[in-house]
Design an enzyme around this catalytic site. Structure first.
Site, mmCIF file in Angstrom:
data_model
loop_
_atom_site.group_PDB
_atom_site.id
_atom_site.type_symbol
_atom_site.label_atom_id
_atom_site.label_comp_id
_atom_site.label_asym_id
_atom_site.label_seq_id
_atom_site.Cartn_x
_atom_site.Cartn_y
_atom_site.Cartn_z
ATOM 1 N N ASN A 112 0.819 -1.214 0.000
ATOM 2 C CA ASN A 112 0.000 0.000 0.000
ATOM 3 C C ASN A 112 0.858 1.273 0.000
ATOM 4 O OD1 ASN A 112 -1.978 -1.877 0.139
ATOM 5 N ND2 ASN A 112 -2.668 -1.391 2.217
ATOM 6 N N HIS A 158 -17.459 36.844 -30.764
ATOM 7 C CA HIS A 158 -18.601 36.116 -31.351
ATOM 8 C C HIS A 158 -18.259 35.569 -32.741
ATOM 9 C CE1 HIS A 158 -21.072 38.186 -28.230
ATOM 10 N NE2 HIS A 158 -20.232 39.179 -28.491
ATOM 11 N N SER A 279 -7.868 12.919 -48.668
ATOM 12 C CA SER A 279 -9.127 12.186 -48.637
ATOM 13 C C SER A 279 -9.042 11.064 -49.655
ATOM 14 C CB SER A 279 -10.269 13.132 -48.994
ATOM 15 O OG SER A 279 -11.367 12.395 -49.496
ATOM 16 N N LYS A 285 -8.676 17.479 -51.360
ATOM 17 C CA LYS A 285 -8.673 17.725 -49.920
ATOM 18 C C LYS A 285 -7.294 17.663 -49.286
ATOM 19 C CE LYS A 285 -11.710 18.176 -47.404
ATOM 20 N NZ LYS A 285 -12.754 17.278 -46.907
ATOM 21 N N GLU A 292 -7.197 18.420 -35.545
ATOM 22 C CA GLU A 292 -8.509 17.811 -35.277
ATOM 23 C C GLU A 292 -8.399 16.714 -34.218
ATOM 24 O OE1 GLU A 292 -11.221 17.234 -38.941
ATOM 25 O OE2 GLU A 292 -9.191 17.322 -39.731
#
Ligand code: ARG
Length: 459
Positions: A112, A158, A279, A285, A292
């Site tokens: 422990n 924003h 891709s 792409k 990501e």
């Protein structure tokens, strides 16, 4: 002894095979082997110092443990689920190697306090690596910020164009987040740097041990105070995961911006091909996979923080087997933040700003409207009236597809006779950023001064 278990003395039937697998942690806690051996060497050294082991026994133990470490590192060590965890695998192998003396190592300690010590040692080393990685990312940010101290881009609130800022200023915002992350990790390291060894199973031990010595041998600031708390406390693991969750939250926000900025809609930066993938169906792409994935991985780290909080919330004192569940979340948290910080340390210096696009975007969004209002206020108009005048000028600009700086003086004077030729100085993007010339402002001279202060913190 039943089944050769180190604790088999009081048992009369072998452990169920499923239970053996279910309770074993060796599959994942073998990562602790080096710190486990380090802790055992310190413990044996202390036992010899207080006369519980002879010098010769101590040396046999130390040599045996060193040989086991070599075997593990050379891939020659066979881990056994029957021996449950890293601690009993190593101890049992020690006895195989050096005979009866090996059985004396566990005098005055328990698994422990042993495991509580091992994880602290492990996390402490890992924090040092994390601290260095944070510094590497910060250094990259400062280098790029220095280069881009005068590069104009739109600043957003924003996600709508608000006021022009410099790219260097934007990068320094990221630097500040990481500076707080660094300080949180240092705090966590400092608070956890106490040695639980000597707490034994829960109440301490009857041997005349020297806890100060063991703590010093392992580089801890001091021994922990209370034996019950020593074996059951996992606050440091929770703190580590909390600090790690914030790092991941920050990296996830950076990632979101990089993903936006590489899109053809923003087109603010180029990420080198080596950080992107293609891709399988759309030949055009180039996907920003690295940012990501970092953004995606932030979820699992916060998940680990929540796991650890839930792991602890119902536990009575002192040690409970539940605690064995602390390791996988902790290890995965450390592995994840190290990988993500490394990805950022490599990626940031490679970011290529598309300055012309950034500038165009800043020029398009009426980003200097506040500057026009401030100009009118400085000529004596109350701010609310100035706000109204500029609002009308912007509406006029939108109707005629012109930025404020493209309106003629006569056009501007329709809204206020106070406006004069000197207005064009404040309507330019450079005029706007240069005017925010105080600590923390976006003026290039302030950005450079902030970089100098930041560099001083890193040395
Ligand atoms: N493998 C255990 C853990 O990680 C070690 C401590 C076990 N102690 C015990 N008394 N069962 O927590």
């Amino acid at each position: 002894m039943s089944q050769d278990k180190l604790w088999g003395g009081r048992f009369s039937e072998p452990t169920d095979a499923f239970v053996e697998r279910f309770t074993a942690s060796v599959g994942f806690d073998q990562r602790l082997y080096a710190v486990d051996i380090r802790g055992s060497i310190a413990h044996a050294t202390m036992l010899a110092q207080v006369g519980i082991l002879t010098e010769e026994e101590k040396q046999q133990i130390i040599d045996g443990l060193a040989a086991i470490k070599e075997d593990i590192e050379a891939g020659r060590f066979e881990w056994s689920v029957k021996l449950e965890d890293v601690h009993m695998n190593i101890e049992s192998r020690l006895t195989d190697r050096i005979g009866a003396t090996g059985k004396k190592l566990h005098t005055g300690r328990s698994r422990n306090d042993q495991v509580a010590t091992d994880i602290r040692l492990f996390v402490r080393d890992e924090i040092d690596t994390v601290l260095a990685l944070i510094r590497a990312v910060q250094t990259g940010l400062l280098d790029v910020a220095e280069h881009e101290a005068g590069t104009i881009m739109p600043g957003f609130t924003h996600l709508q164009t608000a006021q022009p800022v410099t790219f260097g200023h934007h990068l320094l915002a990221w630097f500040e987040m990481l500076e707080r992350d660094h300080s949180r990790m240092r705090d966590c390291r400092k608070r956890m740097n106490q040695c639980p060894l000597g707490a034994a199973a829960l109440a301490g031990t009857t041997y005349p041990i020297d806890r100060e010595l063991t703590a010093a041998l392992l580089g801890f600031d001091k021994p922990t105070e209370n034996s019950l708390d020593s074996v059951s406390d996992r606050d440091f693991a929770i703190e580590l995961c909390a600090a790690a969750s914030l790092i991941m939250t920050h990296l996830s926000r950076f990632s979101e911006e990089l993903v936006l900025w590489t899109s053809s809609q923003f087109d603010f930066i180029d990420l080198p091909d080596r950080f992107c993938t293609g891709s399988s169906i759309m030949p055009q792409k180039k996907n920003p996979d690295v940012p990501e994935l970092v953004r995606g991985k932030s979820g699992r780290v916060t998940g680990h923080l929540v796991s650890l909080l839930m792991l602890m919330k119902g536990q009575p004192l002192a040690y409970n087997k539940d605690n064995q569940e602390d390791k996988e979340p902790l290890f995965d948290t450390l592995d994840t933040i190290k990988d993500c910080l490394k990805a950022y340390a490599d990626m940031i210096p490679a970011i290529k700003p598309k300055k012309a696009h950034m500038r165009l975007a800043a020029a398009k969004g009426y980003a200097t409207a506040t500057d026009l209002a401030d100009y009118l206020v400085k000529k004596g108009m109350p701010f609310r009236d100035a706000h109204e005048v500029v609002g009308k000028s912007v509406a006029y600009g939108i109707r005629h597809s012109k930025d404020l700086s493209e309106l003629s003086l006569t056009e501007l004077q329709q809204f206020s006779a106070t406006i004069d030729n000197d207005v064009y100085g404040v309507l330019s993007l450079e005029g706007s950023v240069n005017a925010r010339n105080h600590i923390g402002g976006t003026a290039p001279t302030q950005v450079k001064a902030a970089i100098a202060r930041a560099r001083a913190k890193l040395v």
